[in-house]
Design an enzyme around this catalytic site. Sequence first.
Site: not given
Ligand code: DMJ
Length: 560
Positions: A435, A546
């Site tokens: 992580e 994202t």
């Molecule tokens: C996802 O939900 C998206 O990429 C977000 O921007 C960050 N974290 C998670 C995945 O790790």
Amino acid sequence: PAAAESRHASPAAPRRLREKLRTAARMAGPPARTAPSSRQQVQGSESRAQPASGAPPARDTRAPFRFDYERFRRSLRHPVRGRRPGEDPETRARRMKIKEMMKFAWDNYKQYALGKNELRPLTKNGHIGNMFGGLRGATVIDALDTLYIMELEEEFQEAKQWVEKSFDLNVNGEASLFEVNIRYIGGLLATYYLTGEEVFKNKALELGKKLLPAFNTPTGIPRGVINLGRQGTCPQQHFLYGMSWSWGWASAGSSILAEFGTLHLEFLHLSELSGNPVFAEKASNPQPGLQVLNRVEKPQGLYPNFLSPVTGSWVQHHVSIGGLGDSFYEYLIKSWLMSDKKDSEAKKMYDDALEAIEKHLVKKSAGGLTYIAEWRGGILDHKMGHLACFSGGMIALGAEHAPEERRQRHRELAAEITSTCHESYTRSDTKLGPEAFRFDAGSEAMATRLSERYYILRPEVVESYMYLWRLTHDPKYRHWGWEVVQALEKHCRVEAGFSGIRDVYTTTPTHDNMQQSFFLAETLKYLYLLFCEDDVLSLEDWVFNTEAHPLPINHTDFKA
Ligand code: DMJ
């Protein structure tokens, strides 16, 4: 991610969009990407501003707004799922393997957890959690476009049926504005654009309206939590409204940079599809909060992660390109790309932010690994989160459009960051990354704390491999992606799905009993695309939100 900001600093593009949408609403003539079509009735026109005088509203003679889906499809430069020219059998076999993994993940979710948010693959049941305010089916919505792209037709129909018959938006609960936006709104919008099926657009618009009250703050910067249930009617705008809060854990009632900065791509498309400018206006934050981010002083040009939605000032000086900051930066460059390179203010904000990051946060370890440190009130924390590994892909994408003198430097930076993230994988026993990993006390790209050794099926490293592959065609990225596939199969695949693991540094890891929805939305999609031809979801036609949901680039001019 950073949507709201780009609008503070960038009134020009939203203004063009608003003009276009208003023109479309008046139907003086079909706007560039909108024209009457028999099958495209848009929801949301019923919620345009109504007179607040108490007098009966004048009869609305405007023709209803319509989005011309067929015209949109014709505007794409590449077929959505590519042309499939001759390819080498190994690449095809690898792609098919990833498709099989997706089917396995979906089938098990469907069997044991359909309608819940995630699958618990060890106990073979579902998980609901508390991020989505009573909404259900996060895995269904997150998986839809991946199923479609992978041509898992039967499975896609199963997911679509669940949306049609069981996806209930009349819920009551506290939801994360950010999570609902990136997963639900993003997933529904992407699936609508890919398929033209009205149900996805209608659900996205209905849900989008429920998010608007979060923006009712003195600055217009939204709070992080919204109640999707307790609602009344706001007479001025004829919109439903709810209540919103800041996260209890965020300092002093602040809003989070990566949350309020990760709305713009989706909200622009909500306006594009509905003809209703309110979504673009909210995410553009043009109200009293206009220019908040431009006005507020940025320490050394850096953006701290916590901002007060009441005063518009920073609440705490923690800067990170990983968690809490990450997608703010991503949405700056993607806002510019999605506007067909017209939103120059967003681009400038991205360029300036990256310059400050390069100057103050990019470091090289004793062993020669490039990394991006975090910054706490002027003190560097020599740590990179797994989340920060998306930045290799983002910097590579931006580099393609950087001026000559920066292009090569940014290409190298992107490749070096991606290589460092790869190191964080190869230095573990499972070949999956932790992580967070550190560069201090003799440590290089490894977790030093027990609490940072877990891997929850996150996508950021393979996301960067996908972008670097598309932009360089260096075979090492496919090779690295295949290493991840093998590690996932070996350590995360269990009898009834895929599970995260608690410690990447042991070959007999304990499973966390959770198949995250982003594993289907992102990790498997990016791996699949890594072994596709470049014209599948071409970067010339799409930007990925994202959560890896593809949203189309607006190739047409916003000026009506
Ligand atoms: C996802 O939900 C998206 O990429 C977000 O921007 C960050 N974290 C998670 C995945 O790790």
